[in-house]
Write a protein that holds these residues in place. Structure first.
Motif, PDB file in Angstrom:
ATOM      1  N   UNK A   8       0.846  -1.174   0.000  1.00  0.00           N
ATOM      2  CA  UNK A   8       0.000   0.000   0.000  1.00  0.00           C
ATOM      3  C   UNK A   8       0.885   1.229   0.000  1.00  0.00           C
ATOM      4  N   UNK A   9       0.313   2.321  -0.375  1.00  0.00           N
ATOM      5  CA  UNK A   9       1.036   3.578  -0.434  1.00  0.00           C
ATOM      6  C   UNK A   9       1.336   4.057   0.975  1.00  0.00           C
ATOM      7  N   UNK A  10       2.517   4.631   1.168  1.00  0.00           N
ATOM      8  CA  UNK A  10       2.882   5.131   2.492  1.00  0.00           C
ATOM      9  C   UNK A  10       2.053   6.338   2.907  1.00  0.00           C
ATOM     10  N   UNK A  11       1.388   6.985   1.964  1.00  0.00           N
ATOM     11  CA  UNK A  11       0.559   8.135   2.315  1.00  0.00           C
ATOM     12  C   UNK A  11      -0.908   7.742   2.497  1.00  0.00           C
ATOM     13  N   UNK A  12      -1.192   6.453   2.484  1.00  0.00           N
ATOM     14  CA  UNK A  12      -2.554   5.978   2.686  1.00  0.00           C
ATOM     15  C   UNK A  12      -2.958   6.207   4.142  1.00  0.00           C
ATOM     16  N   UNK A  13      -4.154   6.693   4.355  1.00  0.00           N
ATOM     17  CA  UNK A  13      -4.674   6.922   5.695  1.00  0.00           C
ATOM     18  C   UNK A  13      -5.146   5.592   6.274  1.00  0.00           C
ATOM     19  N   UNK A  14      -4.662   5.257   7.446  1.00  0.00           N
ATOM     20  CA  UNK A  14      -5.011   4.001   8.100  1.00  0.00           C
ATOM     21  C   UNK A  14      -5.584   4.274   9.480  1.00  0.00           C
ATOM     22  N   UNK A  15      -6.458   3.364   9.922  1.00  0.00           N
ATOM     23  CA  UNK A  15      -6.964   3.419  11.286  1.00  0.00           C
ATOM     24  C   UNK A  15      -6.812   2.055  11.939  1.00  0.00           C
ATOM     25  N   UNK A  16      -6.856   2.087  13.250  1.00  0.00           N
ATOM     26  CA  UNK A  16      -6.875   0.869  14.053  1.00  0.00           C
ATOM     27  C   UNK A  16      -8.126   0.948  14.927  1.00  0.00           C
ATOM     28  N   UNK A  17      -8.942  -0.087  14.899  1.00  0.00           N
ATOM     29  CA  UNK A  17     -10.183  -0.143  15.663  1.00  0.00           C
ATOM     30  C   UNK A  17     -10.130  -1.371  16.563  1.00  0.00           C
ATOM     31  N   UNK A  18     -10.490  -1.186  17.833  1.00  0.00           N
ATOM     32  CA  UNK A  18     -10.490  -2.283  18.798  1.00  0.00           C
ATOM     33  C   UNK A  18     -11.892  -2.397  19.379  1.00  0.00           C
ATOM     34  N   UNK A  19     -12.407  -3.622  19.430  1.00  0.00           N
ATOM     35  CA  UNK A  19     -13.724  -3.845  20.013  1.00  0.00           C
ATOM     36  C   UNK A  19     -13.721  -5.107  20.861  1.00  0.00           C
ATOM     37  N   UNK A  20     -14.745  -5.229  21.669  1.00  0.00           N
ATOM     38  CA  UNK A  20     -15.001  -6.436  22.457  1.00  0.00           C
ATOM     39  C   UNK A  20     -16.410  -6.897  22.149  1.00  0.00           C
ATOM     40  N   UNK A  21     -16.647  -8.195  22.256  1.00  0.00           N
ATOM     41  CA  UNK A  21     -18.000  -8.733  22.071  1.00  0.00           C
ATOM     42  C   UNK A  21     -18.104 -10.062  22.797  1.00  0.00           C
ATOM     43  N   UNK A  87     -14.154  -0.079  21.625  1.00  0.00           N
ATOM     44  CA  UNK A  87     -13.271   0.321  22.718  1.00  0.00           C
ATOM     45  C   UNK A  87     -12.356   1.471  22.325  1.00  0.00           C
ATOM     46  N   UNK A  88     -11.908   1.460  21.066  1.00  0.00           N
ATOM     47  CA  UNK A  88     -10.937   2.462  20.652  1.00  0.00           C
ATOM     48  C   UNK A  88     -10.880   2.518  19.132  1.00  0.00           C
ATOM     49  N   UNK A  89     -10.679   3.702  18.626  1.00  0.00           N
ATOM     50  CA  UNK A  89     -10.393   3.891  17.215  1.00  0.00           C
ATOM     51  C   UNK A  89      -9.368   5.005  17.129  1.00  0.00           C
ATOM     52  N   UNK A  90      -8.300   4.759  16.380  1.00  0.00           N
ATOM     53  CA  UNK A  90      -7.255   5.766  16.263  1.00  0.00           C
ATOM     54  C   UNK A  90      -6.613   5.714  14.886  1.00  0.00           C
ATOM     55  N   UNK A  91      -6.121   6.859  14.433  1.00  0.00           N
ATOM     56  CA  UNK A  91      -5.337   6.925  13.208  1.00  0.00           C
ATOM     57  C   UNK A  91      -3.969   6.328  13.509  1.00  0.00           C
ATOM     58  N   UNK A  92      -3.434   5.593  12.552  1.00  0.00           N
ATOM     59  CA  UNK A  92      -2.106   4.999  12.705  1.00  0.00           C
ATOM     60  C   UNK A  92      -1.280   5.302  11.465  1.00  0.00           C
ATOM     61  N   UNK A  93       0.023   5.372  11.644  1.00  0.00           N
ATOM     62  CA  UNK A  93       0.899   5.640  10.505  1.00  0.00           C
ATOM     63  C   UNK A  93       1.343   4.354   9.818  1.00  0.00           C
ATOM     64  N   UNK A  94       1.340   3.255  10.575  1.00  0.00           N
ATOM     65  CA  UNK A  94       1.665   1.959   9.991  1.00  0.00           C
ATOM     66  C   UNK A  94       0.939   0.858  10.758  1.00  0.00           C
TER      67      UNK A  94
END
Length: 144
Positions: A8-21, A87-94
């Protein structure tokens, strides 16, 4: 464990999402949940890890925001999951889990005994994880 090679492109916007169920039904569906996740995540270039213990899931998903949100909506609608809690959602660089389209670990009760501080997170209504969402990532990363 399934390994994938993602580009993927290094300038692609990525997120990390954490949940529980919570698991609905018995553990016989775990293989189906994991294999479905592997297929979907491979198709949508999503990486992450799924942890299961004592009827509870913790999962981290990484990828482009639209794909991660679409996947999370499918999980919330999946009748095998209940009490799906973001639980959490955040922008990540990698990506932290770039080598897994969906790592999976079924933690046995006796393994959890070695980590008494984590036991409560598999017994309550996820409110403790909502207050301290980074603990969820710590738990996921403990059980490689």
């Amino acid at each position: 464990m399934v390994f994938i090679n993602l580009r993927w492109s290094s300038n692609m916007h990525l997120i990390q999402l954490v949940y529980a169920s919570r698991l609905v039904g018995d553990e016989s569906v775990l293989h189906s949940i994991h294999s479905h996740a592997v297929r979907n995540n491979t198709a949508h270039v999503i990486t992450g890890k799924l942890l299961y213990c004592s009827g509870r899931f913790l999962q981290v998903l990484e990828g482009e925001p639209a794909q991660v949100h679409r996947t999370f909506e499918h999980i919330k609608a999946d009748p095998r999951h209940s009490d799906v809690t973001l639980l959490m959602e955040q922008a990540i660089s990698e990506r932290a889990y770039a080598h897994w389209n969906m790592g999976f670990r079924h933690v046995q009760e006796q393994e959890l005994e070695q980590y008494p501080a984590y036991k409560a997170y598999f017994k309550d209504d996820f409110s403790a994880l909502q207050i301290q969402p980074l603990i969820a990532l710590e738990i996921i990363n403990t059980f490689v």
